[in-house]
Write an enzyme that holds these catalytic residues in place. Sequence first.
Site, PDB file in Angstrom:
ATOM      1  CD  GLU A  28       2.429   1.001   2.690  1.00 54.96           C
ATOM      2  OE1 GLU A  28       3.121   0.771   1.687  1.00 54.96           O
ATOM      3  OE2 GLU A  28       2.878   0.972   3.849  1.00 54.96           O
TER       4      GLU A  28
ATOM      5  CG  ASP B  42       5.544   2.242   6.288  1.00 52.28           C
ATOM      6  OD1 ASP B  42       5.622   2.042   5.071  1.00 52.28           O
ATOM      7  OD2 ASP B  42       6.003   1.465   7.151  1.00 52.28           O
TER       8      ASP B  42
END
Length: 783
Positions: A466, A410
């Site tokens: 990401e 993330d």
Amino acid sequence: MDAIKCSSSFLHHTKLNTLFYNHSFPRISTPNFKRIFRPISISAKDRRISEAENVAVVEKPLKSDRFLVSDGLPSPFGATVREDGVNFSVYSANSVSATICLISLSDLRQNKVTEEIQLDPSRNRTGHVWHVFLKGNFKDMLYGYRFDGKFSPEDGHYYDSSNILLDPYAKAIISRDEFGVLGPDENCWPQMACMVPTRDEEFDWEGDMHLKLPQKDLVIYEMHVRGFTRHESSKIEFPGTYQGVAEKLDHLQELGINCIELMPCHEFNELEYHSYNTILGDHRVNFWGYSTIGFFSPMIRYSSASSRSFAGRAINEFKILVKEAHKRGIEVIMDVVLNHTAEGNEKGPIFSFRGVDNSVYYMVAPKGEFYNYSGCGNTFNCNHPVVRQFIVDCLRYWVTEMHVDGFRFDLGSIMSRSSSLWDAANVYGADIEGDLLTTGTPITCPPVIDMISNDPILRGVKLIAEAWDAGGLYQVGMFPHWGIWSEWNGKFRDVVRQFIKGTDGFAGAFAECLCGSPNLYQGGRKPWNSINFICAHDGFTLGDLVTYNNKNNLANGEENNDGENHNYSWNCGEEGDFASISVKRLRKRQMRNFFVSLMVSQGVPMIYMGDEYGHTKGGNNNTYCHDNYLNYFRWDKKEEADSDFFRFCRLLIKFRDECESLGLYDFPTAKRLQWHGLAPEVPDWSEISRFVAFSLVDSVKREIYVAFNTSHLATLVSLPSRPGYRWEPFVDTSKPSPYDCMTPDLPERETAMKQYRHFLDANMYPMLSYSSIILHLSPVDDS
């Protein structure tokens, strides 16, 4: 959405700093007995006033009431079972004293410490590491630490010996028993403690090993552990748990999924911003879990028994989930949030990293302010030598001990930012002229990514970034990769959404997406380094993408100010669920078009949980705070007779798996791929083109032909001539189910085929507006 350089997780924290800290934190009491050492030190309160130096004077140690105490070893970090006891080791460079607190499970419920052992810096400290070895009965025993030192936020230090802190390396963390349920004192942040490991926690893996599936063959399913089975229609004994997911894996196997990507399963506090929701009449919670408390600890309240059967149950149930997934040929990828923690900014709680060594674990400015590249109050100091080793140790643990097959990082771009305290001597051991970097500056060779990429264990697992963060660092196609990192391809999502809904100017960009985005990944990487997706956990679901032009986030309690505004969605003519029959038919067609584009593109397709049956969140594109039907998989909807979309998705995934030409190892070339327009081999790449078609030579299907007509007008397509063969329809999204997918076992298939046989005999095919087709070759039957 990365159209404005947003993350897939930071949008839901817009009110974090106002909601996160509205609750008091408990002070755990100490029993009335002597400590092993009696330190003389300045209290945290006095330290705020006095400039006196910290001093620790230690007397001769006394024997513990319960444990035999010895020096211990500085390595490995954490609590480690030895033959006759447990070794405890923790890094804290700037503390002046340390105490290990031992807490029974019953005492934790009463906010009491069972026993404290003050560590002697002359015996229990090596360099910046505190350590101790204890022998005794650790049944139902937990532990934590107190550290004392300078309390000076302006210098980046938050030492306060009144706090009992979690070990950053804790393998399991105990707090409340049940998900979303307040404690007896209605405190949202009850005292937490770490599990002391024992030898009783052996797990039978039954020979389980990593599947090591080629990444090019993956079909990823992003899912939420609690949301997958929490709805009553799941009809299982333990809904919302690891065990519940394991019981429902057959659904994913039926769909054709061979890799699940679990949204955060590390320990987090779901009551982090607990508040009453006047819109829905329930309470807002941290449902998604992007706010980690312990990176080694599985979320304990995702287990069927939670801490009532102690923390080892959660560890074993997670292992059962992985083992059962592997039995079905399904890999397990974890979404890891190694960019920030739940301690927030300077107003946040002190429960672990901040109290252990704030200036090491977080990016802090010269005057102690927190850098906030995560959008969540703090930023993990990933490229600090100690922190990057912590990250590698953590990832190795989940691979070796928990058998996970990879990670999705993330806000992964934060890992490419320089650390605070960055300087050449700090990192390399010597000064280098001109090597002065401002904290947070992107660096081309980030040490933490270098370590992960070249680690002998981690190099062999799936690594997905990401590739953006909340500070505006957008690296899709440019993430430091060492040839092995993949990326969530946010550009694929945005281009496909705009082309399928009929926006001019995207035909060429759409063709790039179909080829695996060589414009982004050609030159060191392959098509399978692109993780293609239309929808993910944040943003619209696939059903809402074709139902709403505007987000509908009022239920979040933030006056519709949260969530992404640029969704590239289209409601097909009418806003919301209540629409005419013609609009609903067009919506179904568009959903099928999106799924076709995902399945015929080179790269790795990723599907969001519930999209296989058309789940709706009522237009809410930021459901981070809802533990309710908005985020729950609806098994009753999936089972409904009119849930024809599931059949379509299942057959498309099966078709992709059968085609050798879909999911190539390398980018397709002209030897295999031909582009077409309304006429064969005459593609139209103009700004106003809304038609893209191609054919692929396939060793299994001979050749496939795929076309997309995203115009509002129907058209007649001329097909490539293949003497001795006829093009056979497989998919036509304009047809009603089940004729949208013409399988050999389809009832009345021959009758349906006759309806357009005369077109195919003339090498033609009629395409309605907003439709897509897949054809394949079959030999002409001269008889």
